[in-house]
Design an enzyme around this catalytic site. Sequence first.
Site, PDB file in Angstrom:
ATOM      1  N   SER A 165       2.502  -9.074   1.740  1.00  0.00           N
ATOM      2  CA  SER A 165       1.431  -8.582   2.612  1.00  0.00           C
ATOM      3  C   SER A 165       0.892  -9.648   3.559  1.00  0.00           C
ATOM      4  O   SER A 165       0.377  -9.322   4.632  1.00  0.00           O
ATOM      5  CB  SER A 165       0.280  -8.035   1.766  1.00  0.00           C
ATOM      6  OG  SER A 165      -0.190  -9.029   0.856  1.00  0.00           O
ATOM      7  N   GLY A 172       2.917  -6.177  -1.162  1.00  0.00           N
ATOM      8  CA  GLY A 172       3.078  -6.026  -2.600  1.00  0.00           C
ATOM      9  C   GLY A 172       4.400  -6.517  -3.141  1.00  0.00           C
ATOM     10  O   GLY A 172       4.628  -6.473  -4.362  1.00  0.00           O
ATOM     11  N   ASN A 216       2.521 -12.556  -5.309  1.00  0.00           N
ATOM     12  CA  ASN A 216       2.362 -11.365  -6.148  1.00  0.00           C
ATOM     13  C   ASN A 216       2.945 -11.568  -7.540  1.00  0.00           C
ATOM     14  O   ASN A 216       2.487 -10.957  -8.505  1.00  0.00           O
ATOM     15  CB  ASN A 216       3.011 -10.152  -5.478  1.00  0.00           C
ATOM     16  CG  ASN A 216       2.202  -9.676  -4.283  1.00  0.00           C
ATOM     17  OD1 ASN A 216       0.983  -9.587  -4.335  1.00  0.00           O
ATOM     18  ND2 ASN A 216       2.887  -9.395  -3.188  1.00  0.00           N
ATOM     19  N   ASP A 238     -11.413  -7.693   0.677  1.00  0.00           N
ATOM     20  CA  ASP A 238     -10.806  -7.829  -0.652  1.00  0.00           C
ATOM     21  C   ASP A 238     -10.727  -9.282  -1.115  1.00  0.00           C
ATOM     22  O   ASP A 238     -10.366  -9.562  -2.246  1.00  0.00           O
ATOM     23  CB  ASP A 238      -9.415  -7.194  -0.679  1.00  0.00           C
ATOM     24  CG  ASP A 238      -8.431  -7.854   0.293  1.00  0.00           C
ATOM     25  OD1 ASP A 238      -8.752  -8.913   0.873  1.00  0.00           O
ATOM     26  OD2 ASP A 238      -7.335  -7.293   0.476  1.00  0.00           O
ATOM     27  N   HIS A 281      -6.676 -11.093   1.370  1.00  0.00           N
ATOM     28  CA  HIS A 281      -5.884 -11.094   2.600  1.00  0.00           C
ATOM     29  C   HIS A 281      -6.671 -11.677   3.760  1.00  0.00           C
ATOM     30  O   HIS A 281      -7.788 -11.225   4.040  1.00  0.00           O
ATOM     31  CB  HIS A 281      -5.440  -9.668   2.945  1.00  0.00           C
ATOM     32  CG  HIS A 281      -4.555  -9.067   1.907  1.00  0.00           C
ATOM     33  ND1 HIS A 281      -5.032  -8.258   0.885  1.00  0.00           N
ATOM     34  CD2 HIS A 281      -3.210  -9.174   1.715  1.00  0.00           C
ATOM     35  CE1 HIS A 281      -4.027  -7.894   0.121  1.00  0.00           C
ATOM     36  NE2 HIS A 281      -2.914  -8.430   0.594  1.00  0.00           N
TER      37      HIS A 281
END
Length: 218
Positions: free
Chosen positions: A43, A80, A109, A193, A196
Amino acid sequence: MGLSWMRRHCIALGLLATLAGFLPVHVAQAVQPPPVILVVGDSLSAEYGLKRGTGWVALMEQRLAKEKPQAKVVNASISGDTTSGGRSRLGALLAQHRPTLVIIELGGNDALRGLPLQMTQDNLQAMTTAAQAIGAKVLLIGMEMPPNYGKDYAARFAALYASVAKTNKTALVPFLLKGVADRPDAARLFQNDRIHPNESAHPTILNNVWPAVKKLIA
């Protein structure tokens, strides 16, 4: 030995030199295909939560258009994705695009999901080997974990990128988010979040990657 024989001899030598690859440097450069840069990431490279065209890969493409107009960028990043996912996809991507440079930005991830570090390293190693096998250069993009993961884990995670890069003699950007995640006011550079980076952070991210990219495609 007449002039005709000498002429034929010179022509033959010229053909042999051409076949052996002994072309003058300026001629060899003229026939080289334009660079193709393949980015395989997650991402952080797939513009998650961003307006299209504002992520670091898109910014790199814009900069290349000014400095190396014929260069092509293929962004095969998926939000992801893990190193296992990248490894499973890479073979088809290499066959389709025949890149001259592969940028691997994966692993974050894996850590967030608590996957074994050795598996992450093995996947990065396999991806690097596969890219080099077709003659592509490789740029590994490292990541670091937040302090709450523990100093030992964070150190071992960061070290696996350096280990793969050293083993395969590839270029390495140690920390993609340098100057973003490690600043006192880092929160303002992240989306809600807190994982990011937001649009304002991506020029800094590109500046972390650009020197290595520029050198590798020179």
